[in-house]
Design an enzyme around this catalytic site. Sequence first.
Site, PDB file in Angstrom:
ATOM      1  N   TYR A   1       0.985  -1.183   0.010  1.00 18.58           N
ATOM      2  CA  TYR A   1      -0.095  -0.178  -0.122  1.00 18.58           C
ATOM      3  C   TYR A   1       0.886   1.320   0.019  1.00 18.58           C
ATOM      4  O   TYR A   1       1.465   1.476   1.045  1.00 18.58           O
ATOM      5  CB  TYR A   1      -0.897   0.094   1.232  1.00 18.58           C
ATOM      6  CG  TYR A   1      -1.942   1.166   1.428  1.00 18.58           C
ATOM      7  CD1 TYR A   1      -1.904   2.000   0.484  1.00 18.58           C
ATOM      8  CD2 TYR A   1      -2.728   0.926   2.590  1.00 18.58           C
ATOM      9  CE1 TYR A   1      -2.947   2.984   0.899  1.00 18.58           C
ATOM     10  CE2 TYR A   1      -3.637   1.824   2.789  1.00 18.58           C
ATOM     11  CZ  TYR A   1      -3.859   3.133   1.917  1.00 18.58           C
ATOM     12  OH  TYR A   1      -4.711   4.222   2.072  1.00 18.58           O
TER      13      TYR A   1
ATOM     14  N   LYS B   1      -1.373  -1.077  -4.172  1.00 21.04           N
ATOM     15  CA  LYS B   1      -2.366  -0.198  -4.138  1.00 21.04           C
ATOM     16  C   LYS B   1      -1.604   0.916  -4.127  1.00 21.04           C
ATOM     17  O   LYS B   1      -0.928   1.356  -3.128  1.00 21.04           O
ATOM     18  CB  LYS B   1      -3.138  -0.699  -2.761  1.00 21.04           C
ATOM     19  CG  LYS B   1      -4.218   0.436  -2.517  1.00 21.04           C
ATOM     20  CD  LYS B   1      -4.801   0.472  -1.286  1.00 21.04           C
ATOM     21  CE  LYS B   1      -5.528   1.667  -0.707  1.00 21.04           C
ATOM     22  NZ  LYS B   1      -5.208   2.799  -1.417  1.00 21.04           N
TER      23      LYS B   1
HETATM   24  C1  LIG Z   1      -6.028   9.491   1.757  1.00 20.16           C
HETATM   25  C2  LIG Z   1      -7.094   8.617   1.525  1.00 20.16           C
HETATM   26  O1  LIG Z   1      -7.925   8.131   2.216  1.00 20.16           O
HETATM   27  N1  LIG Z   1      -6.979   8.289   0.296  1.00 20.16           N
HETATM   28  C3  LIG Z   1      -7.997   7.206  -0.268  1.00 20.16           C
HETATM   29  C4  LIG Z   1      -7.534   5.882  -0.638  1.00 20.16           C
HETATM   30  O2  LIG Z   1      -6.332   5.748  -0.768  1.00 20.16           O
HETATM   31  C5  LIG Z   1      -8.827   7.855  -1.359  1.00 20.16           C
HETATM   32  O3  LIG Z   1      -9.934   6.871  -1.671  1.00 20.16           O
HETATM   33  C6  LIG Z   1      -9.384   9.197  -0.999  1.00 20.16           C
HETATM   34  O4  LIG Z   1     -10.108   9.112   0.160  1.00 20.16           O
HETATM   35  C7  LIG Z   1     -10.144   9.740  -2.044  1.00 20.16           C
HETATM   36  O5  LIG Z   1      -9.556   9.706  -3.270  1.00 20.16           O
HETATM   37  C8  LIG Z   1     -10.779  11.157  -1.957  1.00 20.16           C
HETATM   38  O6  LIG Z   1      -9.919  12.087  -1.832  1.00 20.16           O
HETATM   39  C1  LIG Z   2      -8.791   4.482   0.252  1.00 27.65           C
HETATM   40  C2  LIG Z   2      -7.857   3.468   0.942  1.00 27.65           C
HETATM   41  O1  LIG Z   2      -7.529   2.681   0.335  1.00 27.65           O
HETATM   42  C3  LIG Z   2      -7.884   3.475   2.394  1.00 27.65           C
HETATM   43  O2  LIG Z   2      -8.662   3.991   2.939  1.00 27.65           O
HETATM   44  O3  LIG Z   2      -6.805   2.803   2.817  1.00 27.65           O
END
Ligand SMILES: CC(=O)N[C@H](C=O)[C@@H](O)[C@H](O)[C@H](O)CO
Ligand SMILES: CC(=O)C(=O)O
EC number: 4.1.3.3
Length: 335
Positions: free
Chosen positions: A152, A182
């Site tokens: 990740y 990811k």
């Molecule tokens: C920092 C964070 O939470 N990133 C999420 C996944 O990695 C995203 O799904 C974001 O929430 C999304 O892109 C909205 O800004």
């Molecule tokens: C967005 C995502 O992958 C997380 O919430 O960890």
Amino acid sequence: MFSRPTSNSMASPKKKLQGLVAATITPMTENGEINFSVIGQYVDYLVKEQGVKNIFVNGTTGEGLSLSVSERRRVAEEWVTKGKDKLDQVVIHVGALSLKESQELAQHAAEIGADGIAVIAPFFLKPWTKDVLINFLKEVAAAAPALPFYYYHIPALTGVKIRAEELLDGIQDKIPTFQGLKFSDTDLLDFGQCVDQHRQQQFAFLFGVDEQLLSALVMGATGAVGSTYNYLGKKTSQMLEAFERKDFSLALNYQVNVFFPSHGLFSFPIKDSFSSLSPAFLPYLPSLKLPSASFFTFLLFLSFPCLKPKLSPLSVFPTCLIRTGPIWIWLFSSS
Ligand SMILES: CC(=O)N[C@H](C=O)[C@@H](O)[C@H](O)[C@H](O)CO
Ligand SMILES: CC(=O)C(=O)O
């Protein structure tokens, strides 16, 4: 769309993780306990209302790093149990600052029958080279040798800036269960190079900046993990279909009009919007005291009534008013 063939390159072949993956929030009660009672309902909502059948548990959105190990174990168990025969894949994020805790969570994920584990880079005493990071990941992956392993990559939050492309170079020699990435970063060159350099291995390339998914599809994303797929799963599928039909103008229209308004909204306002599930956990609790969170929640409520699937806009309005009360008081008192 997202249609790479299934991998046979790993030690324990599993169905490939592809398509949309919702990064689930962790429901809490008003007093900060985990609200396990709504998880079954949440699974049904994702499957029936959003058409999303893969989930990513205890990640950023799930506030996994703010939970205790015992809470993380119980949350993972509940999702696996309630998702049985309903969800396709349940991936558990098991990253932690402590290698032992991470290994414990990895082993636990295997015991309860999860479909994969994901790990972020340790973010306090940080790995300073690729090899140091790989060694950490390898030790965690080895605790669950039968489970697909996903790295990740989220450098903005971990502060670990090692490029994913560099990390992936030769990774399966060290981590035989490595199954994908990811990628939660806006560096599409890095992402594109990862995809390009590993075409043979058939890894899953899961993009994690929802607002940029369309660009990542062009670079070869095989799936997407994100918070917004909790409530924009259906709309995103429409964007994917438009992309697949090569209707790029419609796909762009979805990306811009559906996702750009939610840009920069992280887990706490999203969580506020599911207030029937819970408030946000520490360090965001109580989210009511965060004017920006309340404000964005209000906007979110107005823009996406579907966020409260069981409630009509009229019944949501008083909640909005209460939740955004501090903002209104502040606005009126400062004008
Ligand atoms: C920092 C964070 O939470 N990133 C999420 C996944 O990695 C995203 O799904 C974001 O929430 C999304 O892109 C909205 O800004
Ligand atoms: C967005 C995502 O992958 C997380 O919430 O960890």
